[in-house]
Design a protein around this motif. Structure first.
Motif, short mmCIF file in Angstrom:
data_model
loop_
_atom_site.label_atom_id
_atom_site.label_comp_id
_atom_site.label_asym_id
_atom_site.label_seq_id
_atom_site.Cartn_x
_atom_site.Cartn_y
_atom_site.Cartn_z
N THR A 22 0.84 -1.21 0.00
CA THR A 22 0.00 0.00 0.00
C THR A 22 0.87 1.25 0.00
N ILE A 23 1.93 1.24 0.80
CA ILE A 23 2.84 2.38 0.87
C ILE A 23 3.52 2.58 -0.49
N ALA A 24 3.92 1.48 -1.11
CA ALA A 24 4.59 1.56 -2.41
C ALA A 24 3.67 2.10 -3.48
N ASP B 267 -0.41 6.11 -2.10
CA ASP B 267 -1.56 6.85 -1.58
C ASP B 267 -1.38 7.06 -0.08
N PRO B 268 -1.14 8.30 0.36
CA PRO B 268 -0.85 8.55 1.78
C PRO B 268 -2.00 8.19 2.72
N GLU B 269 -3.24 8.47 2.31
CA GLU B 269 -4.37 8.19 3.21
C GLU B 269 -4.53 6.70 3.47
N GLN B 270 -4.46 5.91 2.41
CA GLN B 270 -4.55 4.46 2.59
C GLN B 270 -3.32 3.95 3.32
N GLY B 271 -2.18 4.58 3.11
CA GLY B 271 -0.95 4.17 3.79
C GLY B 271 -1.05 4.36 5.29
N VAL B 272 -1.63 5.47 5.72
CA VAL B 272 -1.78 5.72 7.16
C VAL B 272 -2.67 4.66 7.79
N ALA B 273 -3.79 4.35 7.13
CA ALA B 273 -4.70 3.33 7.66
C ALA B 273 -4.01 1.96 7.70
N ALA B 274 -3.23 1.66 6.68
CA ALA B 274 -2.53 0.38 6.64
C ALA B 274 -1.47 0.28 7.73
N ASN C 216 11.18 -5.96 18.71
CA ASN C 216 11.03 -6.35 17.31
C ASN C 216 9.80 -5.67 16.72
N ALA C 217 8.69 -5.71 17.45
CA ALA C 217 7.46 -5.06 16.99
C ALA C 217 7.68 -3.56 16.85
N SER C 218 8.34 -2.96 17.82
CA SER C 218 8.59 -1.52 17.80
C SER C 218 9.46 -1.13 16.61
N ARG C 219 10.49 -1.92 16.35
CA ARG C 219 11.39 -1.64 15.24
C ARG C 219 10.65 -1.72 13.90
N ARG C 220 9.82 -2.75 13.75
CA ARG C 220 9.10 -2.92 12.50
C ARG C 220 8.06 -1.82 12.29
N LYS C 221 7.40 -1.39 13.36
CA LYS C 221 6.45 -0.27 13.26
C LYS C 221 7.18 1.01 12.86
N SER C 222 8.35 1.22 13.44
CA SER C 222 9.12 2.42 13.13
C SER C 222 9.54 2.44 11.67
N ARG C 223 9.96 1.30 11.15
CA ARG C 223 10.38 1.23 9.75
C ARG C 223 9.22 1.49 8.80
N LEU C 224 8.04 0.96 9.15
CA LEU C 224 6.87 1.21 8.33
C LEU C 224 6.50 2.70 8.33
N ALA C 225 6.56 3.31 9.51
CA ALA C 225 6.24 4.73 9.62
C ALA C 225 7.24 5.58 8.84
N ARG C 226 8.50 5.24 8.91
CA ARG C 226 9.52 6.00 8.16
C ARG C 226 9.32 5.85 6.66
N SER C 227 8.96 4.65 6.21
CA SER C 227 8.73 4.46 4.79
C SER C 227 7.50 5.23 4.31
N LEU C 228 6.50 5.34 5.18
CA LEU C 228 5.31 6.14 4.86
C LEU C 228 5.67 7.61 4.75
N ALA D 29 8.53 8.83 3.92
CA ALA D 29 9.35 9.01 2.72
C ALA D 29 8.47 9.14 1.48
N VAL D 30 7.32 8.47 1.46
CA VAL D 30 6.41 8.55 0.32
C VAL D 30 5.72 9.91 0.30
N ASP D 31 5.41 10.46 1.49
CA ASP D 31 4.72 11.74 1.56
C ASP D 31 5.54 12.88 0.98
N LYS D 32 6.84 12.77 1.06
CA LYS D 32 7.71 13.87 0.62
C LYS D 32 7.85 13.94 -0.87
#
Length: 84
Positions: free
Chosen positions: A34-36, A39-46, A67-79, A81-84
């Motif tokens: 979804t992030i790839a 679409d930022p709105e769908q990305g946030v929900a995902a 592990n969960a925290s790290r994976r959440k952080s990486r997803l948020a950072r990739s989101l 990066a798409v917004d910019k």
């Protein structure tokens, strides 16, 4: 050698752990797609859905909380990066 009784419990627990981990990984993979898509709105929900699934897995003890925290952080950072 474990007793037959404890072996049965271990098999049951392993099946549950596999189910929870697989569900979390499925949601994370869908979130990455979804992030790839860009679409930022769908990305946030995902990302919210993925964070919830990862938190559930961590609370169940299937994955470590860091592990969960790290994976959440990486997803948020990739989101972000798409917004910019």
């Amino acid at each position: 050698m474990p007793s037959e009784k404890s072996a049965r419990g271990a098999l049951k627990k392993a099946g549950y752990n596999r189910q929870v981990k697989s569900a979390a990984n499925t949601v994370v993979t869908a979130t990455r797609r979804t992030i790839a898509a860009g679409d930022p709105e769908q990305g946030v929900a995902a990302v919210r859905r993925a964070a919830s699934a990862l938190d559930r897995a961590a609370n169940a003890g299937v994955i470590h909380k860091n592990n969960a925290s790290r994976r959440k952080s990486r997803l948020a950072r990739s989101l972000l990066a798409v917004d910019k």
